[in-house]
Scaffold this motif. Structure first.
Motif, PDB file in Angstrom:
ATOM      1  N   ILE A  99       0.991  -1.104  -0.008  1.00 54.68           N
ATOM      2  CA  ILE A  99       0.025  -0.040  -0.061  1.00 54.68           C
ATOM      3  C   ILE A  99       0.777   1.145  -0.222  1.00 54.68           C
ATOM      4  O   ILE A  99       1.658   1.462   1.140  1.00 54.68           O
ATOM      5  N   LEU A 100       0.693   1.857  -0.870  1.00 54.22           N
ATOM      6  CA  LEU A 100       1.440   3.467  -1.134  1.00 54.22           C
ATOM      7  C   LEU A 100       0.462   4.422  -0.763  1.00 54.22           C
ATOM      8  O   LEU A 100      -0.740   4.734  -1.288  1.00 54.22           O
ATOM      9  N   PHE A 101       0.824   5.213   0.390  1.00 52.81           N
ATOM     10  CA  PHE A 101      -0.028   6.519   0.767  1.00 52.81           C
ATOM     11  C   PHE A 101       0.675   7.643   0.059  1.00 52.81           C
ATOM     12  O   PHE A 101       1.904   7.947   0.597  1.00 52.81           O
ATOM     13  N   VAL A 102      -0.054   8.452  -0.556  1.00 56.30           N
ATOM     14  CA  VAL A 102       0.569   9.602  -1.147  1.00 56.30           C
ATOM     15  C   VAL A 102      -0.201  10.732  -0.808  1.00 56.30           C
ATOM     16  O   VAL A 102      -1.195  11.065  -0.559  1.00 56.30           O
ATOM     17  N   GLY A 103       0.617  11.679  -0.198  1.00 58.17           N
ATOM     18  CA  GLY A 103       0.008  13.098   0.326  1.00 58.17           C
ATOM     19  C   GLY A 103      -0.328  13.829  -0.972  1.00 58.17           C
ATOM     20  O   GLY A 103      -0.158  13.739  -2.151  1.00 58.17           O
ATOM     21  N   GLN A 104      -1.394  14.576  -0.716  1.00 60.47           N
ATOM     22  CA  GLN A 104      -2.252  15.257  -1.760  1.00 60.47           C
ATOM     23  C   GLN A 104      -2.599  16.657  -1.488  1.00 60.47           C
ATOM     24  O   GLN A 104      -2.852  17.073  -0.299  1.00 60.47           O
TER      25      GLN A 104
END
Length: 552
Positions: A99-104
């Protein structure tokens, strides 16, 4: 779902990860997910701070591959996400839960091409199993729960979740969700009996094993089943640790540079039992060893994802389940071994493993063979991409499950981040990374990560001053017209010492093993640079021979 205390979305997210058993995450910090970093501050989750988002994503992928539990990475928006995409691609092609969490950017700024804005659903759609953007802090547990399920279900793979800044800062009282209950196993004995019957009537059967979900117990069950039914076993590309390579039924691996006798065995077989593998282009020699339109053999395909069954090859028997479940049923079917098919296949493998001498004073084949004999059975070997890996595939014998970490996607730079992740997860095991001089330079900045977090891996850099794989193809296609494949390299050993590690340069085979023992004794990150002859392109092929092939 019951309500709990108010806290910001970043802390809620971290609590949900902890509830799912996450012990370690990999990250490159960014202002877009500061609340997550705040949530990690007083949690029990270890945050491995990396130097490049590609390295962080590769470490997360390697962690998922090692444990079977999704590896977790956090990166910032825009360039952080694009840098991390290489790790997502590896997880996709290797069927690894991640799982890759990306700031937005904040939700109110969308569709204005705000600072570092990217549409992640569009960007990651071809790479990930599922991509979503979380618009409500109250739904964080729901999205994370679904992400864990999707990453592990069917054919495992990567999930990408985008985290708008204002969602992470919003206060929420939503409670975390508990981990899902394990699925009950299916009764597969009838399927196992039918498969065993087909194999018993075959003259030239072969098992090909690969793909996700494998376990140490499955490896033991495979050995018992194969021996009881006299079946040779071949492993898929970079899945060589799915069976003890010393076992008498082992026939070798289906990789780039496959043993020609094993390739012929695949082509001439009349019944294939494919366990977990997608039966891709590497295992089939670019779909030439088995014709998708007319296979000319019985194909029994076992895969956890029904969409993979019949995708390229139409199976005669298909079973939708993970390979270990089917093997556990097969091992209960009584054996009827009467021939010596496996004995001949194993003899071909052992003959192929006999080192073919390469030019120069540094014989890499002797280094790999010697390490195979001297390292503990549970040592973990990693590599990235490059012709140097062909020596590892051919000469190293993998003895236990999860002793090999390598990308089926063929991603350069993977071996070193993977080694760091492996050492952090298994601090008491010996972890050795093989890397080419070009491959290592893709991610060697993670030496800082290794030093900071105490990952005492040993890196063996095979330095021939060029991108060897591309040079090999170049010489075959455009002989003597060298373009874009030569490298100017640093002193890798000195660079390792600059990071506080141990470093040596070795030019003769006889000097290597003492150097390796010194690296082990140092207890630090170590780099041993091997100066190999540029003539040695791959096992059994020199630069001059490749050029002659092109000229002819």
């Amino acid at each position: 779902m019951k309500k709990d205390k108010l806290r910001h979305g970043g802390k809620c997210l971290v609590e949900q990860l902890a509830a799912f058993g996450v012990k370690r995450v990999f990250s490159v910090p960014g202002e877009s997910f500061l609340p997550v970093l705040d949530g990690l501050y007083d949690s029990q989750i270890e945050n491995i701070v990396c130097r490049h988002e590609g390295g962080a994503a590769m470490m997360a992928e390697a962690h998922g591959k090692l444990t079977g539990i999704p590896g977790i990475a956090f990166v910032t928006r825009g360039p952080g996400a694009t840098n991390a995409s290489c790790g997502v691609h590896i997880a996709r092609q290797d069927s690894t839960p991640m799982i890759l969490f990306v700031g937005q950017i904040a939700r109110g700024h969308r569709d204005r091409e705000a600072f570092q804005e990217v549409d992640y659903r569009a960007m990651f759609a071809p790479l990930a199993k599922w991509v979503a953007e979380i618009d409500d802090a109250d739904r964080l547990p729901e999205y994370i729960g679904r992400a864990f399920h999707v990453a592990q279900s069917g054919r495992p793979g990567p999930v990408v979740l985008a985290l708008p800044e204002d969602v992470l800062t919003k206060l929420t009282a939503v409670n975390f969700r508990s981990a899902p209950a394990p699925e009950l196993p299916h009764d597969l004995f009838n399927a196992a009996e039918k498969i065993a019957d087909r194999l018993s009537h075959a003259k030239r059967p072969l098992i090909i094993v690969g793909g996700p979900h494998w376990t140490a117990q499955a490896a033991r069950d495979l050995e018992v089943f194969a021996q009881a039914h006299d079946l040779p076993v071949a492993t898929g590309f970079r899945r060589q640790d799915y069976i003890d390579n010393r076992h008498s039924n082992y026939a070798g691996d289906l990789s780039f540079g496959t043993n020609p006798k094993l390739a012929a065995r695949v082509r001439d077989s009349d019944c294939l039992l494919v366990l977990g593998s997608r039966l891709g282009d590497v295992e089939t020699g670019g779909y030439t060893l088995i014709n998708p339109d007319a296979p000319g053999k019985t194909i029994i395909h076992v895969h956890a994802d029904a969409d993979e069954l019949g995708r390229v090859y139409r199976p005669d028997l298909a079973v939708t389940c993970d390979a270990p479940a089917l093997i556990s049923a097969l091992v209960a079917v009584p054996g009827n071994a009467t021939e010596e098919r496996a004995k001949h296949a194993n003899a071909d493998y052992l003959a192929w493993r006999a080192p073919a001498e390469t030019p120069g004073d540094m014989k890499f084949e002797q280094v790999v063979s010697g390490l195979s004999d001297m390292l503990p059975d549970d040592a973990i070997i990693t590599n990235g991409a490059g012709n140097y890996a062909a020596w590892v595939h051919r000469y190293f014998q993998f003895k236990t499950f999860r002793s090999q970490l390598a990308p089926t996607s063929g991603s350069m730079g993977y071996g070193f981040p993977a080694a760091i992740a492996a050492k952090l997860e298994n601090p008491d095991k010996t972890v050795v990374c093989f890397a080419g001089d070009g491959c290592f330079q893709m991610t060697l900045n993670e030496m800082s990560t290794a030093a900071q977090h105490g990952a005492a891996v040993i890196v063996i850099v095979v330095n021939n001053g060029r991108y060897g794989t591309i040079r090999m193809h170049q010489e075959k296609t455009y002989p003597a017209r060298v373009s874009g494949t030569d490298l100017a390299n640093p002193d890798f050993a000195t660079l390792a010492r600059a990071y506080g590690g141990h470093g040596e340069v070795i030019e003769k085979t006889d000097d290597f093993f003492d150097a390796f023992q010194r690296a082990q004794a140092s207890g630090k990150l170590s780099v041993i640079e091997l100066k190999v002859d540029p003539e040695a392109l791959s096992p059994g092929l020199t630069l001059s021979q490749a050029r002659a092939m092109g000229a002819s």
